[in-house]
Design a protein around this motif. Structure first.
Motif, PDB file in Angstrom:
ATOM      1  N   SER A   1       0.845  -1.190   0.000  1.00 55.20           N
ATOM      2  CA  SER A   1       0.000   0.000   0.000  1.00 55.20           C
ATOM      3  C   SER A   1       0.881   1.240   0.000  1.00 55.20           C
ATOM      4  CB  SER A   1      -0.895   0.016   1.235  1.00 55.20           C
ATOM      5  OG  SER A   1      -1.757  -1.097   1.235  1.00 55.20           O
ATOM      6  N   GLU A   2       0.378   2.280  -0.626  1.00 57.36           N
ATOM      7  CA  GLU A   2       1.121   3.529  -0.652  1.00 57.36           C
ATOM      8  C   GLU A   2       1.373   3.995   0.775  1.00 57.36           C
ATOM      9  OE1 GLU A   2      -0.699   6.599  -2.972  1.00 57.36           O
ATOM     10  OE2 GLU A   2       1.216   7.605  -3.310  1.00 57.36           O
ATOM     11  N   GLY A   3       2.603   4.402   1.052  1.00 58.43           N
ATOM     12  CA  GLY A   3       2.976   4.829   2.398  1.00 58.43           C
ATOM     13  C   GLY A   3       3.580   3.730   3.242  1.00 58.43           C
ATOM     14  N   ALA A   4       3.406   2.498   2.820  1.00 58.75           N
ATOM     15  CA  ALA A   4       3.969   1.376   3.571  1.00 58.75           C
ATOM     16  C   ALA A   4       5.458   1.248   3.276  1.00 58.75           C
ATOM     17  CB  ALA A   4       3.253   0.081   3.212  1.00 58.75           C
ATOM     18  N   SER A   5       6.151   0.514   4.149  1.00 58.39           N
ATOM     19  CA  SER A   5       7.573   0.274   3.919  1.00 58.39           C
ATOM     20  C   SER A   5       7.753  -0.888   2.955  1.00 58.39           C
ATOM     21  CB  SER A   5       8.273  -0.027   5.240  1.00 58.39           C
ATOM     22  OG  SER A   5       7.751  -1.220   5.800  1.00 58.39           O
ATOM     23  N   LEU A   6       8.945  -0.953   2.408  1.00 55.92           N
ATOM     24  CA  LEU A   6       9.225  -1.950   1.369  1.00 55.92           C
ATOM     25  C   LEU A   6      10.602  -2.561   1.587  1.00 55.92           C
ATOM     26  CD1 LEU A   6       8.622  -3.189  -1.514  1.00 55.92           C
ATOM     27  CD2 LEU A   6       9.893  -1.214  -2.415  1.00 55.92           C
ATOM     28  N   GLU A   7      10.698  -3.855   1.394  1.00 55.17           N
ATOM     29  CA  GLU A   7      12.004  -4.498   1.340  1.00 55.17           C
ATOM     30  C   GLU A   7      11.989  -5.533   0.237  1.00 55.17           C
ATOM     31  OE1 GLU A   7      13.486  -6.496   4.893  1.00 55.17           O
ATOM     32  OE2 GLU A   7      15.533  -6.253   4.168  1.00 55.17           O
ATOM     33  N   LEU A   8      12.913  -5.404  -0.691  1.00 49.55           N
ATOM     34  CA  LEU A   8      13.059  -6.367  -1.779  1.00 49.55           C
ATOM     35  C   LEU A   8      14.352  -7.138  -1.554  1.00 49.55           C
ATOM     36  CD1 LEU A   8      12.088  -4.162  -4.858  1.00 49.55           C
ATOM     37  CD2 LEU A   8      10.616  -5.516  -3.370  1.00 49.55           C
ATOM     38  N   ARG A   9      14.253  -8.449  -1.651  1.00 52.65           N
ATOM     39  CA  ARG A   9      15.389  -9.296  -1.305  1.00 52.65           C
ATOM     40  C   ARG A   9      16.259  -9.648  -2.499  1.00 52.65           C
ATOM     41  NH1 ARG A   9      12.897 -14.319   1.550  1.00 52.65           N
ATOM     42  NH2 ARG A   9      11.231 -14.003   0.026  1.00 52.65           N
ATOM     43  N   CYS A  10      17.540  -9.759  -2.215  1.00 53.75           N
ATOM     44  CA  CYS A  10      18.511 -10.181  -3.223  1.00 53.75           C
ATOM     45  C   CYS A  10      19.597 -10.985  -2.533  1.00 53.75           C
ATOM     46  CB  CYS A  10      19.124  -8.976  -3.925  1.00 53.75           C
ATOM     47  SG  CYS A  10      20.497  -9.396  -5.033  1.00 53.75           S
ATOM     48  N   ASN A  11      19.854 -12.165  -3.033  1.00 56.24           N
ATOM     49  CA  ASN A  11      20.953 -12.991  -2.529  1.00 56.24           C
ATOM     50  C   ASN A  11      21.833 -13.418  -3.691  1.00 56.24           C
ATOM     51  OD1 ASN A  11      18.446 -13.702  -0.577  1.00 56.24           O
ATOM     52  ND2 ASN A  11      20.371 -13.809   0.528  1.00 56.24           N
ATOM     53  N   TYR A  12      23.111 -13.549  -3.412  1.00 55.81           N
ATOM     54  CA  TYR A  12      24.026 -13.972  -4.460  1.00 55.81           C
ATOM     55  C   TYR A  12      24.853 -15.138  -3.954  1.00 55.81           C
ATOM     56  CZ  TYR A  12      27.463 -11.418  -1.748  1.00 55.81           C
ATOM     57  OH  TYR A  12      28.264 -10.984  -0.739  1.00 55.81           O
ATOM     58  N   SER A  13      25.398 -15.839  -4.909  1.00 59.06           N
ATOM     59  CA  SER A  13      26.291 -16.953  -4.581  1.00 59.06           C
ATOM     60  C   SER A  13      27.622 -16.696  -5.268  1.00 59.06           C
ATOM     61  CB  SER A  13      25.685 -18.274  -5.068  1.00 59.06           C
ATOM     62  OG  SER A  13      26.584 -19.341  -4.864  1.00 59.06           O
ATOM     63  N   TYR A  14      28.662 -16.542  -4.433  1.00 49.20           N
ATOM     64  CA  TYR A  14      29.976 -16.220  -4.982  1.00 49.20           C
ATOM     65  C   TYR A  14      30.998 -16.367  -3.878  1.00 49.20           C
ATOM     66  CZ  TYR A  14      33.484 -13.555  -7.628  1.00 49.20           C
ATOM     67  OH  TYR A  14      34.597 -13.158  -8.304  1.00 49.20           O
ATOM     68  N   GLY A  15      32.242 -16.674  -4.218  1.00 46.52           N
ATOM     69  CA  GLY A  15      33.271 -16.879  -3.209  1.00 46.52           C
ATOM     70  C   GLY A  15      33.833 -15.614  -2.605  1.00 46.52           C
ATOM     71  N   ALA A  16      33.520 -14.487  -3.185  1.00 50.12           N
ATOM     72  CA  ALA A  16      34.017 -13.204  -2.674  1.00 50.12           C
ATOM     73  C   ALA A  16      32.860 -12.213  -2.734  1.00 50.12           C
ATOM     74  CB  ALA A  16      35.191 -12.727  -3.512  1.00 50.12           C
ATOM     75  N   THR A  17      33.144 -10.958  -2.412  1.00 48.97           N
ATOM     76  CA  THR A  17      32.105  -9.931  -2.468  1.00 48.97           C
ATOM     77  C   THR A  17      32.103  -9.297  -3.849  1.00 48.97           C
ATOM     78  OG1 THR A  17      32.327  -9.467  -0.120  1.00 48.97           O
ATOM     79  CG2 THR A  17      31.246  -7.798  -1.480  1.00 48.97           C
ATOM     80  N   PRO A  18      30.987  -9.423  -4.551  1.00 52.03           N
ATOM     81  CA  PRO A  18      30.921  -8.763  -5.856  1.00 52.03           C
ATOM     82  C   PRO A  18      30.585  -7.293  -5.695  1.00 52.03           C
ATOM     83  CG  PRO A  18      28.868  -9.892  -5.417  1.00 52.03           C
ATOM     84  CD  PRO A  18      29.754 -10.147  -4.224  1.00 52.03           C
ATOM     85  N   TYR A  19      30.706  -6.548  -6.751  1.00 56.34           N
ATOM     86  CA  TYR A  19      30.089  -5.233  -6.779  1.00 56.34           C
ATOM     87  C   TYR A  19      28.590  -5.474  -6.936  1.00 56.34           C
ATOM     88  CZ  TYR A  19      34.804  -3.443  -7.633  1.00 56.34           C
ATOM     89  OH  TYR A  19      36.130  -3.134  -7.532  1.00 56.34           O
ATOM     90  N   LEU A  20      27.783  -4.638  -6.301  1.00 55.28           N
ATOM     91  CA  LEU A  20      26.349  -4.899  -6.245  1.00 55.28           C
ATOM     92  C   LEU A  20      25.565  -3.670  -6.686  1.00 55.28           C
ATOM     93  CD1 LEU A  20      26.561  -6.710  -2.827  1.00 55.28           C
ATOM     94  CD2 LEU A  20      25.718  -7.784  -4.921  1.00 55.28           C
ATOM     95  N   PHE A  21      24.550  -3.897  -7.472  1.00 55.21           N
ATOM     96  CA  PHE A  21      23.746  -2.825  -8.040  1.00 55.21           C
ATOM     97  C   PHE A  21      22.265  -3.187  -7.930  1.00 55.21           C
ATOM     98  CE2 PHE A  21      27.283  -0.729 -10.248  1.00 55.21           C
ATOM     99  CZ  PHE A  21      28.210  -1.753 -10.324  1.00 55.21           C
ATOM    100  N   TRP A  22      21.445  -2.150  -7.820  1.00 52.81           N
ATOM    101  CA  TRP A  22      20.012  -2.284  -8.001  1.00 52.81           C
ATOM    102  C   TRP A  22      19.594  -1.342  -9.135  1.00 52.81           C
ATOM    103  CZ3 TRP A  22      16.190  -5.408  -6.311  1.00 52.81           C
ATOM    104  CH2 TRP A  22      16.432  -6.217  -5.178  1.00 52.81           C
ATOM    105  N   TYR A  23      18.833  -1.893 -10.078  1.00 53.44           N
ATOM    106  CA  TYR A  23      18.280  -1.109 -11.180  1.00 53.44           C
ATOM    107  C   TYR A  23      16.755  -1.172 -11.101  1.00 53.44           C
ATOM    108  CZ  TYR A  23      22.727  -0.599 -13.681  1.00 53.44           C
ATOM    109  OH  TYR A  23      24.001  -0.266 -14.057  1.00 53.44           O
TER     110      TYR A  23
END
Lengths: 114, 116
Positions: free
Chosen positions: A14-36
């Motif tokens: 609903s408009e005004g509510a909070s939002l969380e969108l999940r993203c998980n990755y699988s990799y041996g190190a920390t990648p650079y991370l982006f949201w588009y």
């Protein structure tokens, strides 16, 4: 193997509510991370990015994301959603050695109820 | 604000025909990319290009595909003999010189290719 997962295909808030969108990755190190974000009929717009340092990053349009190394996650958040935020959101890691290649998740389509 | 532009916005072609999709990257950028998005699916990397040569290409980017920077401003994707499965939205992107800023890719609005 290098992979990215966005577990939620479709989210409605609903408009005004909070939002969380999940993203998980699988990799041996920390990648650079982006949201588009991709609005209907539009191209891809960068919301925010993480390379290193402070694990809470701020982006455009009031969005923020938190990198959690222990969970291999980079979740996108917004405290109060606006109707104009309805769009598709893509998490896109860049794994090292990939010559700047982005690997896009399947996307989460956000619908906003008035 | 500088932006990546793409032409045409929509291209309809018959199977077996050649198509050229055009992109004008941001003027001081040196890295160029093509991605595609089949309707209802995720965005997929096709190819990256730097210093007038391909840096990396995906399995999708077979011999039917080629890229070129014919002059100082355009970056093109050619599909020699289109197939029905080439129907997709094709996105061009560009990024700057090496450094952290190089990893921020700016995308164009896309060209929708329809193969009939």
């Amino acid at each position: 193997a290098q992979s990215v997962t966005q577990p939620d295909i479709h989210i409605t808030v609903s408009e005004g509510a909070s939002l969380e969108l999940r993203c998980n990755y699988s990799y041996g190190a920390t990648p650079y991370l982006f949201w588009y974000v991709q609005s209907p009929g539009q191209g891809l717009q960068l919301l925010l990015k993480y390379f290193s340092g402070d694990t809470l990053v701020q982006g455009i349009k009031g969005f923020e994301a938190e990198f959690k190394r222990s969970q291999s996650s980079f979740n996108l958040r917004k405290p109060s959603v606006h109707w104009s935020d309805a769009a598709e959101y893509f998490c896109a890691p860049m794994f090292s050695g990939g010559y700047n290649k982005l690997i896009f998740g399947a996307g989460t389509r956000l619908a906003v109820h008035p | 604000e500088p932006e990546v532009t793409q032409t045409p916005s929509h291209q309809v072609t018959q199977m077996g025909q050649e198509v050229i999709l055009r992109c004008v990257p941001i003027s001081n950028h040196l890295y160029f990319y093509w991605y595609r998005q089949i309707l209802g699916q995720k965005v997929e990397f096709l190819v990256s290009f730097y210093n007038n040569e391909i840096s990396e290409k995906s399995e999708i980017f077979d011999d039917q595909f080629s890229v070129e920077r014919p002059d100082g401003s355009n970056f093109t994707l050619k599909i020699r003999s289109t197939k029905l499965e080439d129907s997709a939205m094709y996105f061009c992107a560009s990024s700057e010189t090496p450094g952290e800023e190089a990893y921020e890719q700016y995308f164009g609005p896309g060209t929708r290719l329809t193969v009939t």
